[in-house]
Design an enzyme around this catalytic site. Structure first.
Site, mmCIF file in Angstrom:
data_model
loop_
_atom_site.group_PDB
_atom_site.id
_atom_site.type_symbol
_atom_site.label_atom_id
_atom_site.label_comp_id
_atom_site.label_asym_id
_atom_site.label_seq_id
_atom_site.Cartn_x
_atom_site.Cartn_y
_atom_site.Cartn_z
ATOM 1 N N GLY A 375 -2.712 -9.419 6.898
ATOM 2 C CA GLY A 375 -1.308 -9.221 7.224
ATOM 3 C C GLY A 375 -0.922 -7.760 7.156
ATOM 4 N N GLY A 377 2.622 -5.322 6.331
ATOM 5 C CA GLY A 377 3.999 -5.247 5.885
ATOM 6 C C GLY A 377 4.616 -3.919 6.226
ATOM 7 N N ALA A 378 5.849 -3.727 5.726
ATOM 8 C CA ALA A 378 6.569 -2.499 6.050
ATOM 9 C C ALA A 378 5.922 -1.281 5.425
ATOM 10 C CB ALA A 378 8.022 -2.628 5.574
ATOM 11 N N PHE A 379 5.177 -1.468 4.325
ATOM 12 C CA PHE A 379 4.629 -0.314 3.619
ATOM 13 C C PHE A 379 3.113 -0.340 3.530
ATOM 14 C CE2 PHE A 379 8.812 -1.290 1.782
ATOM 15 C CZ PHE A 379 9.493 -0.187 2.262
ATOM 16 N N GLY A 380 2.452 -1.158 4.305
ATOM 17 C CA GLY A 380 1.008 -1.107 4.259
ATOM 18 C C GLY A 380 0.354 -2.341 4.837
ATOM 19 N N VAL A 382 -2.417 -5.525 4.347
ATOM 20 C CA VAL A 382 -2.901 -6.410 3.293
ATOM 21 C C VAL A 382 -4.300 -6.905 3.666
ATOM 22 C CG1 VAL A 382 -2.452 -8.483 1.947
ATOM 23 C CG2 VAL A 382 -0.543 -7.110 2.792
ATOM 24 N N LYS A 398 -2.803 -4.819 -1.090
ATOM 25 C CA LYS A 398 -1.892 -4.119 -0.183
ATOM 26 C C LYS A 398 -2.207 -2.628 -0.253
ATOM 27 C CE LYS A 398 2.545 -5.101 -0.043
ATOM 28 N NZ LYS A 398 3.986 -5.115 -0.401
ATOM 29 N N ASP A 492 14.977 -7.988 0.908
ATOM 30 C CA ASP A 492 14.195 -8.245 2.125
ATOM 31 C C ASP A 492 13.674 -9.684 2.130
ATOM 32 O OD1 ASP A 492 13.200 -7.566 4.593
ATOM 33 O OD2 ASP A 492 11.388 -6.622 3.836
#
Length: 703
Positions: A375, A377-380, A382, A398, A492
Site C-alpha cells: 500500500g 499512504g500520504a507519507f510513505g 508500506v 511504512k 484523517d
C-alpha cells in the site's frame, strides 16, 4: 536525559531478579507496552477500567494482563517434584467497584487471575469476563480442565454458580463455580460501596495454603486475619510460565470496575517442602555464608584455618565487587545506547515499541522490493516484512525517504500511537531512523484495507461484518476522543486508513496527521489536512480540527459501508449506479435526498443482494447522516454513537432535508488552496483536480 537513565535502573534490576527466578511487578513502573488490554478495558489517568464507563445499562467484559509471562516453576520441575518447584506468590492491589446510578442493579464483579495464555477473555455476567459456559458445564460433571486460577470479588449472587451472597470472595479453579467462597457480611467490607478497597492474596507453596485479606481503605496495613483461607495445592493448575492479570464484567447494569494500582511477586522455588514463605522472599538476596573453619589442633591446621577465614572474607567481597562491576558496565552500555539516539526518539518518547535496525528491515522486505509493496499512504510506502527465524513474524513497514518533509509527521505518529492501546487500533511494534530514512513497523493486517474490501470485485464483506466494522471504529474513536489522558484527534478517518485483521475486525491506523490535545483546551488553528470528501465543512473554513471533524469523517465512512459508494463518485444515470462517466455525486447529499423522499432503504449496497438486516441498515444510515450533519453542534459524540450501535440509546431524529451551510469568501479561497495543494493526486479512489480561478472574489460556496 538523566530521568531516562533513572528509568533504566528498574529494568536492569528486574532482569537481574528474573535471573534469580524471582519476579517483582509494580504497575507504577510498567509502561503501556507491558500491558495487554482485551475486550472493553481501557486506561485512564493511570488506572485500568475493565468495563464500560456508561450510565446506560449494558453488558461488558474486559481484561488486562501483563504482556510478558511470569515463571512459576524452575527448570528442574518434573512429575516427581512438581509441587516443590511451584513458586509462592503474593499480590496486592486496590480497586473500585462503583455504580453511577444509585439504586440501580449491580453486578457482576472483578477477579485477579493467573492464566496460561494472554488472550483470556470470557463471557459477561457471572463469568466475570474470564470463563464461559463450557467451563461451567465441565465443572458440574467433574471434567473441568482447570488451568485458570482466579480469586473473584463477586457482587452478584448467581444461583447457578452456588454463590453465597452478592458480596463474597471465592477461589475459582478453571471454572466460575468457586471451590470455596466466603461471605463478607461479617468482615465489614462492602465490595460495591464505590470506595477504594485493597486486597492481598498470598499463596504459600510449602504450606499449600492460599489466603485473601481485604481492607476498605486505599492505604492501609494488611489485616491480621484473612477473609478467606483455604488449603489448596495449585501445582496441578500452574504451568512453567503463566500470565497475571485482572478481569471484570457486567450484564445489563452500569457497574464500573477500576484497578487503581497493583504489585505482584513470586518468591523463589523452595529446595525442600519445609522452606518457609518468609525465607523464600529473602533467600536470593542473602550473601553466601562463610565456610566453617576446621578445629585447630596443630600449626598446619592453624595455617589452614587462617586461609579458610581469609577465603571466607575475601570470597563474598570479590563476589560483591564483581556484581558492582557488572552492574556498572551494564548501566554504562544502556546510557551510551540511549545517548546515541536522537532526542526526538529517546526512551521518553518510545517506551514500548522496539527499535529495529535498518539492516534487518531491509532484509525482511528483500531490499524494499516492489513485490513487497502492500500500500501507499500520504507519507510513505508500506511493505510486507517477513522476519527470519523460528517465529517467522510478519510485519508491515511504512517507509518514507523524504525525511526533510515528513519527519514531523513521523514523530507525530510515533508519539501518538506508542501510548495508545485499544483492540481496534493497529499495534505499533517498532521504529527505525537510519540512513536518512524514517520507518515505522506495525503488526501485519492480512486482509488489507476497508476500501479494498468494499470496492473490490467481488465485495468480500457481508452485512454482519460491515456492522462489526462500524461498531469497532466507533468504539476506538470514543476511546481516542474521551478515554485517553490526552484526547487524540485523528484528522484523517477514511476507509483506506481502516485495516482488517485476520478475523475481519477493523483496526484504525495512519496517525501521521493526528494531534494530541488536553481535554480542557480548545483546538488551535492548524494547516488544514486530510482527504477531500471526508473533511467537515467547518474544518475547511477555519482549519480547526476537533472531535466533531472526526465524527463527520466517521459519518462518511458509515455511509460508504452501507452503500458501497465512494464519498465522491461518478454517476452516469443522474442519481443511481456506480462508476462510469457523468457528473460527480456527493454521497452524503445522495443519501440525504433518498431520506427526504422516504426511500432511504434504497441506499443499501446492491451487491448485498438484499441479504442484510433492514432495521440495522436503516439505523446505520441514519447514524451516518447524523454524524455528517453540516452543523457540527448537531453531530453526536462518539460515545453516544457507541451506545446507539449497541442498542443502549435511541438515535437522534434526522431532518428529511439536509441543513444548509453558507461559507464566506475567505472559506472559498481556503477550499481552493486545499484543492490546489492536493494537485491531481488520487486519494480514496477519486481524483482532486486543480481548481480554476474563481469567477468572482466574493462568491460563496453553498453546501
Amino acid at each position: 536525559m538523566a530521568a531516562a537513565h533513572l528509568r533504566l535502573l528498574p529494568l536492569l534490576l528486574l532482569t537481574l531478579t528474573a535471573a534469580a527466578k524471582n519476579v517483582t511487578l509494580d504497575s507504577a513502573i510498567l509502561s503501556f507496552a507491558d500491558l495487554t488490554l482485551l475486550g472493553d478495558s481501557f486506561l485512564r489517568n493511570g488506572s485500568v477500567w475493565l468495563t464500560r464507563d456508561t450510565d446506560v445499562p449494558s453488558s461488558s467484559a474486559g481484561t488486562v494482563l501483563c504482556t510478558q509471562p511470569v515463571a512459576f516453576r524452575g527448570p528442574d520441575a518434573t512429575a516427581s517434584n512438581a509441587t516443590a518447584a511451584v513458586a509462592s506468590f503474593a499480590a496486592r492491589f486496590s480497586f473500585v467497584i462503583a455504580n453511577p446510578n444509585a439504586g440501580a442493579a449491580g453486578g457482576d464483579g472483578i477477579a485477579f487471575f493467573i492464566s496460561p495464555d494472554r488472550t483470556t477473555l470470557g463471557a459477561t455476567g457471572g463469568y466475570l469476563g474470564l470463563f464461559n459456559s463450557s467451563n461451567s458445564a465441565a465443572a458440574k460433571n467433574g471434567s473441568a480442565s482447570a488451568t485458570i486460577v482466579a480469586v473473584e470479588f463477586d457482587t452478584m449472587a448467581n444461583p447457578e454458580f452456588a454463590d453465597p451472597s452478592d458480596n463474597h470472595v471465592g477461589l475459582d479453579l478453571g471454572s466460575p463455580v468457586s471451590v470455596t467462597a466466603a461471605d463478607l457480611a461479617a468482615s465489614g467490607v462492602d465490595l460495591k460501596s464505590g470506595n477504594v478497597t485493597t486486597a492481598w492474596i498470598d499463596y504459600r507453596s510449602a504450606d499449600r495454603r492460599l489466603e485473601v485479606f481485604l481492607s476498605s481503605y486505599a492505604v492501609a496495613a494488611k489485616p491480621k486475619r484473612p477473609v478467606l483461607s483455604v488449603a489448596v495445592d495449585l501445582s496441578p493448575y500452574i504451568k512453567e510460565a503463566m500470565y497475571v492479570g485482572f478481569s471484570a464484567s457486567t450484564e445489563g447494569s452500569t457497574q464500573q470496575h477500576t484497578i487503581k494500582g497493583w504489585t505482584f511477586q513470586t518468591f523463589g522455588f523452595p529446595p525442600t517442602a519445609n522452606s518457609t514463605f518468609e525465607s523464600n522472599a529473602t533467600s536470593n538476596s542473602s550473601e553466601p555464608a562463610a565456610p566453617a573453619p576446621p578445629p585447630a589442633s596443630n600449626a598446619p591446621n592453624s595455617h589452614k584455618r587462617r586461609v579458610g577465614i581469609a577465603l571466607g572474607i575475601l570470597g563474598p567481597v570479590a563476589l560483591a565487587l564483581a556484581f558492582i562491576f557488572f552492574a556498572w558496565v551494564s548501566i554504562k552500555k544502556l546510557i551510551e545506547l540511549t545517548s546515541r539516539t536522537d532526542a526526538a526518539f529517546s526512551t521518553e518518547l518510545v517506551k514500548g515499541p522496539r527499535k529495529f535496525s535498518y539492516r534487518e528491515l531491509s532484509a525482511a522486505t528483500r531490499g524494499f522490493h516492489m513485490s513487497r509493496v502492500v500500500g501507499k499512504g500520504a507519507f510513505g510506502t508500506v511493505y510486507k516484512a517477513a522476519m527470519p527465524g523460528a517465529a517467522a513474524t510478519t510485519y508491515a513497514v511504512k517507509r518514507s525517504t523524504q525525511a526533510h518533509q515528513s519527519r514531523s509527521e513521523f514523530v507525530a505518529e510515533l508519539s501518538v500511537i506508542a501510548c495508545l492501546r485499544h483492540k481496534n487500533l493497529v499495534q505499533l511494534e517498532g521504529w527505525c531512523e537510519e540512513k536518512g530514512e524514517l520507518l515505522l513497523v506495525y503488526e501485519y493486517m492480512p486482509n488489507g484495507s476497508l476500501d479494498k474490501a468494499l470496492y473490490g470485485e467481488p465485495c468480500t464483506l457481508s452485512w454482519p461484518q460491515r456492522y462489526t466494522v462500524a461498531a469497532g471504529i466507533a468504539s476506538v474513536l470514543s476511546y481516542l476522543h474521551q478515554e485517553c489522558e490526552q484526547r487524540v484527534i485523528h484528522r484523517d478517518i477514511k476507509t483506506s486508513n481502516i485495516l482488517l485483521d485476520v478475523n475481519l475486525s477493523p483496526r484504525l491506523g495512519d496517525f501521521g496527521l493526528a494531534r494530541l490535545m488536553d481535554h480542557n483546551k480548545s483546538p488551535v488553528s492548524t494547516l488544514t489536512a486530510g482527504t477531500m470528501g471526508y473533511l467537515a465543512p467547518e474544518y475547511l473554513q477555519s482549519g480547526k480540527a476537533t472531535e466533531q471533524t472526526d465524527v463527520f469523517s466517521y459519518g462518511v465512512v458509515l455511509l460508504e459501508v452501507c452503500c458501497g459508494r465512494r464519498p465522491i463518485d461518478k454517476d452516469e444515470r443522474g442519481g443511481g449506479g456506480r462508476g462510469g462517466g457523468g457528473k460527480n455525486v456527493n454521497l452524503v447529499d445522495w443519501v440525504w435526498r433518498l431520506h427526504g423522499e422516504d426511500r432511504l432503504i434504497e441506499a443499501a449496497d446492491a451487491r448485498l443482494a438484499g441479504e442484510f438486516d433492514k432495521a440495522e441498515m436503516l439505523l446505520l444510515l441514519l447514524v451516518g447522516l447524523s454524524c455528517a450533519n453540516p452543523n457540527c453542534e448537531e453531530r453526536p459524540a462518539m460515545r453516544r454513537v457507541v451506545q446507539i450501535l449497541n442498542r443502549e440509546a435511541e438515535p437522534a431524529p434526522v431532518p428529511p432535508k439536509k441543513p444548509l451551510l453558507v461559507f464566506s469568501s475567505s472559506a472559498s479561497a481556503k477550499l481552493q488552496e486545499i484543492a490546489f495543494s492536493c494537485g491531481d493526486d488520487v486519494r480514496g479512489g477519486y481524483s482532486v483536480a486543480k481548481p480554476a480561478s474563481p469567477k468572482s472574489e466574493g462568491a460563496d460556496i453553498e453546501r
